[in-house]
Write a protein that holds these residues in place. Structure first.
Motif, PDB file in Angstrom:
ATOM      1  N   LEU A  30       0.828  -1.210   0.000  1.00 20.33           N
ATOM      2  CA  LEU A  30       0.000   0.000   0.000  1.00 20.33           C
ATOM      3  C   LEU A  30       0.867   1.266   0.000  1.00 20.33           C
ATOM      4  O   LEU A  30       0.396   2.347   0.279  1.00 20.33           O
ATOM      5  CB  LEU A  30      -0.926  -0.005   1.218  1.00 20.33           C
ATOM      6  CG  LEU A  30      -2.212   0.843   1.126  1.00 20.33           C
ATOM      7  CD1 LEU A  30      -3.064   0.415  -0.050  1.00 20.33           C
ATOM      8  CD2 LEU A  30      -3.010   0.743   2.415  1.00 20.33           C
ATOM      9  N   LYS A  34      -0.570   4.596   1.189  1.00 20.63           N
ATOM     10  CA  LYS A  34      -0.316   4.557   2.632  1.00 20.63           C
ATOM     11  C   LYS A  34      -1.646   4.626   3.387  1.00 20.63           C
ATOM     12  O   LYS A  34      -2.630   5.177   2.897  1.00 20.63           O
ATOM     13  CB  LYS A  34       0.599   5.694   3.092  1.00 20.63           C
ATOM     14  CG  LYS A  34       1.958   5.701   2.412  1.00 20.63           C
ATOM     15  CD  LYS A  34       2.809   6.817   2.970  1.00 20.63           C
ATOM     16  CE  LYS A  34       4.188   6.851   2.336  1.00 20.63           C
ATOM     17  NZ  LYS A  34       4.156   7.194   0.911  1.00 20.63           N
ATOM     18  N   LEU A 230      -8.427  -1.276  -2.483  1.00 17.94           N
ATOM     19  CA  LEU A 230      -7.187  -1.296  -1.707  1.00 17.94           C
ATOM     20  C   LEU A 230      -6.450  -2.629  -1.894  1.00 17.94           C
ATOM     21  O   LEU A 230      -5.213  -2.653  -1.988  1.00 17.94           O
ATOM     22  CB  LEU A 230      -7.485  -1.059  -0.225  1.00 17.94           C
ATOM     23  CG  LEU A 230      -7.987   0.338   0.148  1.00 17.94           C
ATOM     24  CD1 LEU A 230      -8.197   0.435   1.659  1.00 17.94           C
ATOM     25  CD2 LEU A 230      -7.019   1.421  -0.308  1.00 17.94           C
ATOM     26  N   TYR A 231      -7.209  -3.715  -1.946  1.00 18.40           N
ATOM     27  CA  TYR A 231      -6.598  -5.033  -2.163  1.00 18.40           C
ATOM     28  C   TYR A 231      -5.910  -5.078  -3.516  1.00 18.40           C
ATOM     29  O   TYR A 231      -4.795  -5.616  -3.638  1.00 18.40           O
ATOM     30  CB  TYR A 231      -7.664  -6.128  -2.084  1.00 18.40           C
ATOM     31  CG  TYR A 231      -7.131  -7.521  -2.325  1.00 18.40           C
ATOM     32  CD1 TYR A 231      -6.418  -8.191  -1.330  1.00 18.40           C
ATOM     33  CD2 TYR A 231      -7.329  -8.160  -3.546  1.00 18.40           C
ATOM     34  CE1 TYR A 231      -5.915  -9.473  -1.547  1.00 18.40           C
ATOM     35  CE2 TYR A 231      -6.833  -9.442  -3.776  1.00 18.40           C
ATOM     36  CZ  TYR A 231      -6.126 -10.074  -2.775  1.00 18.40           C
ATOM     37  OH  TYR A 231      -5.630 -11.339  -2.995  1.00 18.40           O
ATOM     38  N   ILE A 233      -4.627  -2.518  -5.171  1.00 23.86           N
ATOM     39  CA  ILE A 233      -3.409  -1.707  -5.063  1.00 23.86           C
ATOM     40  C   ILE A 233      -2.310  -2.491  -4.347  1.00 23.86           C
ATOM     41  O   ILE A 233      -1.148  -2.483  -4.754  1.00 23.86           O
ATOM     42  CB  ILE A 233      -3.690  -0.390  -4.307  1.00 23.86           C
ATOM     43  CG1 ILE A 233      -4.593   0.528  -5.137  1.00 23.86           C
ATOM     44  CG2 ILE A 233      -2.386   0.320  -3.950  1.00 23.86           C
ATOM     45  CD1 ILE A 233      -3.944   1.091  -6.385  1.00 23.86           C
ATOM     46  N   ILE A 234      -2.693  -3.187  -3.281  1.00 21.94           N
ATOM     47  CA  ILE A 234      -1.714  -3.973  -2.519  1.00 21.94           C
ATOM     48  C   ILE A 234      -1.117  -5.079  -3.384  1.00 21.94           C
ATOM     49  O   ILE A 234       0.108  -5.273  -3.411  1.00 21.94           O
ATOM     50  CB  ILE A 234      -2.376  -4.569  -1.256  1.00 21.94           C
ATOM     51  CG1 ILE A 234      -2.709  -3.459  -0.257  1.00 21.94           C
ATOM     52  CG2 ILE A 234      -1.470  -5.609  -0.608  1.00 21.94           C
ATOM     53  CD1 ILE A 234      -3.595  -3.907   0.895  1.00 21.94           C
TER      54      ILE A 234
END
Length: 354
Positions: A30, A34, A230-231, A233-234
């Motif tokens: 992330l 962040k 978000l997952y 992006i991670i």
């Protein structure tokens, strides 16, 4: 205090994401956003929602342009500028004056685009908010003054968001600017706040669509999309940092995250305090309320204490102990700053503006 607990709750989550990030809490993969960046996106949508409500109320008075916005800008400046300038001056005079005359970039909120944010890192988000307070409200004035159909106004508000996304896409396409360069460029980040403005317009005009957004299923949809993005992006950056080589996360991606947050805000606004009188319950809800009140001071002050606990005075302490102490110092200072600096200025603001 006449406050909305749901909005206080998500504001508390947002500031704690920032506090945890600067305490060294990270999520592998992330790095481009962040967890603190996620917190700032929450702030953007929430700020747009609250400021949008204020703007539409002011615009409904049908007063002349200058009267409407002079009052709005004075109230915003008296909320944001005094503490911001105090922090700038204290740091420049007592901690670090190496920036020299370039401090004036910070006084006029130009550091993101023309100098850099190393002197006061957290100021990057304030730059976006301050410029947002100037330009989009002018657009809203003309749209609401000359268009009298809520549906047409909604269309023009949505088109504003589309326009920002098109501009961002073209800029990335022709300049190949990295993710960080887009993230802090205020001219390409207005859509995050404007999504909150759109919510405020629907609520202010009692549109049925806002009521439908207060459904738990819409909230869950927003939450699932939020976690999925978000997952993604991670997963994208866990093995190799490739976000700066992809168009999508540097363009439309900046819209997706605040959009998912905007889907959740209407339902969260319905949250209320539990009607129990246990001490734990009272402490919890007091913590949420006062954290929300102190958010601005917490945001500006915490980097100083995080740096302070790294000094020789705290050698031998664990990282956890150091940052816990920094957070305690930050809360105590934020309490004093709010009660003896911010609140008197807010009281003065209420006397000189309407």
């Amino acid at each position: 205090m006449n406050r909305n607990f749901g909005l206080d709750f998500i504001r508390t989550i947002a500031i704690w994401l920032v506090l945890l990030q600067h305490a060294g809490v990270t999520v592998r993969g992330l790095a481009p956003i962040k967890i603190g960046g996620v917190g700032v996106e929450i702030f953007f949508v929430l700020s747009g929602f609250l400021i949008g409500g204020i703007l539409f109320k002011n615009l409904s008075y049908n007063k002349p342009f200058f009267t409407t916005f002079w009052n709005f800008w004075r109230r915003r400046w008296l909320r944001i500028l005094p503490l911001y300038y105090l922090v700038l001056i204290v740091k420049f005079v007592f901690i670090d004056n190496s920036v020299g005359a370039n401090i004036f970039y910070y006084f006029f909120f130009l550091q993101n685009n023309f100098y850099g944010i190393s002197f006061l890192g957290v100021s990057w988000s304030l730059v976006i908010e301050e410029w947002f307070y100037i330009f989009p409200p002018i657009y809203l004035f003309f749209v609401t003054r000359y268009i009298h159909s809520n549906k047409k106004i909604m269309l023009l508000l949505v088109l504003f968001v589309v326009f920002i996304n098109i501009c961002r896409f073209l800029y990335v396409h022709y300049t190949n600017t990295p993710y960080g360069g887009i993230n802090s460029n205020f001219s390409f980040r207005f859509d995050s706040l404007f999504l909150g403005v759109i919510l405020a317009f629907m609520k202010f005009n009692k549109m049925e669509v806002y009521n439908s957004l207060q459904n738990v299923y819409v909230f869950l949809l927003g939450l699932v999309l939020f976690l999925m993005y978000l997952y993604w992006i991670i997963q994208l950056n866990t093995t190799k940092y490739i976000i700066d080589s992809l168009i999508f996360p540097r363009t439309i991606g900046f819209f997706i995250l605040p959009f998912t947050i905007a889907l959740m805000v209407p339902f969260v606004e319905l949250f209320s305090e539990m009607k129990t009188n246990t001490k734990i319950n009272k402490v919890f809800f007091s913590f949420i309320t006062y954290t929300s009140l102190f958010t601005y001071a917490l945001y500006l002050i915490h980097p100083f204490y995080y740096s302070f606990v790294q000094s020789k005075l705290f050698l031998g302490m664990s990282i956890f102990s150091k940052h816990s102490l920094a957070i305690i110092f930050t809360y105590i200072t934020a309490y004093l700053v709010y009660n003896f600096f911010e609140r008197p200025i807010l009281n003065l603001r209420n006397k000189v503006t309407y």
